[in-house]
Design an enzyme around this catalytic site. Sequence first.
Site, PDB file in Angstrom:
ATOM      1  N   HIS A  95     -15.329  -2.574  -0.032  1.00  0.00           N
ATOM      2  CA  HIS A  95     -14.287  -3.567   0.266  1.00  0.00           C
ATOM      3  C   HIS A  95     -14.655  -4.255   1.574  1.00  0.00           C
ATOM      4  CE1 HIS A  95     -11.218  -0.870  -1.994  1.00  0.00           C
ATOM      5  NE2 HIS A  95     -11.311  -1.974  -2.684  1.00  0.00           N
ATOM      6  N   GLU A 137     -10.775  -7.977   3.474  1.00  0.00           N
ATOM      7  CA  GLU A 137      -9.665  -8.413   2.624  1.00  0.00           C
ATOM      8  C   GLU A 137      -8.501  -8.900   3.488  1.00  0.00           C
ATOM      9  OE1 GLU A 137      -8.188  -5.378   0.014  1.00  0.00           O
ATOM     10  OE2 GLU A 137      -6.846  -6.743  -1.060  1.00  0.00           O
ATOM     11  N   HIS A 165     -13.869  -8.721  -2.416  1.00  0.00           N
ATOM     12  CA  HIS A 165     -12.931  -9.653  -1.768  1.00  0.00           C
ATOM     13  C   HIS A 165     -13.675 -10.654  -0.875  1.00  0.00           C
ATOM     14  CE1 HIS A 165      -9.693  -7.341  -3.403  1.00  0.00           C
ATOM     15  NE2 HIS A 165      -9.956  -6.265  -2.673  1.00  0.00           N
ATOM     16  N   ASP A 169      -8.953  -5.448 -10.269  1.00  0.00           N
ATOM     17  CA  ASP A 169      -8.555  -4.740  -9.057  1.00  0.00           C
ATOM     18  C   ASP A 169      -7.239  -3.973  -9.210  1.00  0.00           C
ATOM     19  OD1 ASP A 169      -8.296  -3.852  -6.469  1.00  0.00           O
ATOM     20  OD2 ASP A 169      -8.213  -5.803  -5.517  1.00  0.00           O
ATOM     21  N   ARG A 195       0.831  -1.206   0.000  1.00  0.00           N
ATOM     22  CA  ARG A 195       0.000   0.000   0.000  1.00  0.00           C
ATOM     23  C   ARG A 195       0.867   1.258   0.000  1.00  0.00           C
ATOM     24  NH1 ARG A 195      -4.545   1.892   4.402  1.00  0.00           N
ATOM     25  NH2 ARG A 195      -2.639   2.482   5.496  1.00  0.00           N
TER      26      ARG A 195
HETATM   27 ZN   LIG Z   1     -10.049  -2.546  -4.345  1.00  0.00          ZN
END
Ligand SMILES: [Zn+2]
Length: 443
Positions: free
Chosen positions: A229, A232, A266, A317, A80
């Site tokens: 989301h 995940e 997800h 994604d 990230r």
């Molecule tokens: Zn995403």
Amino acid sequence: MTRFHAELACLGGGTATADVLIDTADGVITGVASGVAAPADAVELRGLTVPGLVNAHSHVFHRAIRGHSQSGVADFWAWRDVMYAVAARLDPDNLYALARATYAEMALAGITTVGEFHYLHHDRDGTTYEDPNAMGDAVVRAANEAGIRITLLDTCYLQANVTGAPLGGVQRRFDDRSWEQWAQRLDPLSDTAMLRVGGAIHSVRAVPRAALEPIADHTRRQGMPLHVHLSEQPAENAACLDAHGLTPTALLTAERVLAPTTTAVHATHLTEADITLLGQSGTTICMCPTTERDLADGVGPAVTLARRGSPLCVGSDAHAMIDLFEEARAIELDERLVTGHRGHLRAGELLTAATAAGAAALGWDAGRIAPGALADLATVRLDTPRTAGARAGDPVAQTVYAATAADVSAVVVGGRVVVDGGEHVDVPDVGAALDAAITALMT
Ligand SMILES: [Zn+2]
């Protein structure tokens, strides 16, 4: 009126029908007849024609970090940081260039509709652009230029963690400050023939509990699809349990977010009770297997979710690759690895995940070759090294299990040919366009 003649077409049920004449007018399929010789005025589609593929979950700018974010980056949170470094450099112009080329790559892969989960709203210091939707507008224009439909899943992102820490650094670009200001910013956006406006809750991490139900209500009143989301990462579940005493799924249930118009992306780390709640609510699940494997997320319980009532769709994604055949077959193949058994979902069901289910999740009447549906088609060659032999066997199964994006030869969106002979009609050299956009951004 444009007519297409498919050598073979998948009209549903996972089987291929020969010599299918598809009439279209004003972007919609008006007639389908099988066993018909090709009339002189029809565009010939040689190979297997399937409904246009639907990429239900995209973060388009992640295309810039394909490869270099995949090697030597330790975990999801380290990845990230790499992704945020790119997010910090984007502006409406370089985002447009990158998105146009990436959506052209999608078109070449047979994708006729993309769901763009868009949260990069504001300028680098968090101030609102003169046009508050300048960044969203850039991705919408890019999709139009690449010839594909887009559902702009405009995302509400208000806090850095589940306990409400304020957004800092690059995350300030995501911040609308309140769900009301997010809704206000969306107000001027409206649907077109190629655009649906949708809403998204980034995650239970990024939106406070008190805003969840108002956002869901707002999107339902506007008739918009809503995406979120979900679970995940195990760390998200742990933080949510700590803060609210509920799993993310239970929290979304308590705040009335789950519904047939909602898509959870997800859904990897779920309890038995979570799976039941998602299925009972009719919430669609968007699986992103190539991203989930890249990020070491784990394998979600897709097949159990489907059995309990959740339709399955797919998304590329983070764009580790853009190939919806790979995403679709990975649902079944990953399930085989986890269970030690084969034969969970049929090829036709996997194709539905990559077509009709994605279209429904993004608010389009598409994903089937039938009168009344949008005239969106993708044709796969059956004479490539991967697909050769399909005519003598099961063309649909071989396409789902062996074809790649590179085997797509023709793409039709709204009755208009966008890809012909494997080449994009409007973006002449997609590789060069991607190279230029990414090089400009990264150096
Ligand atoms: Zn995403």
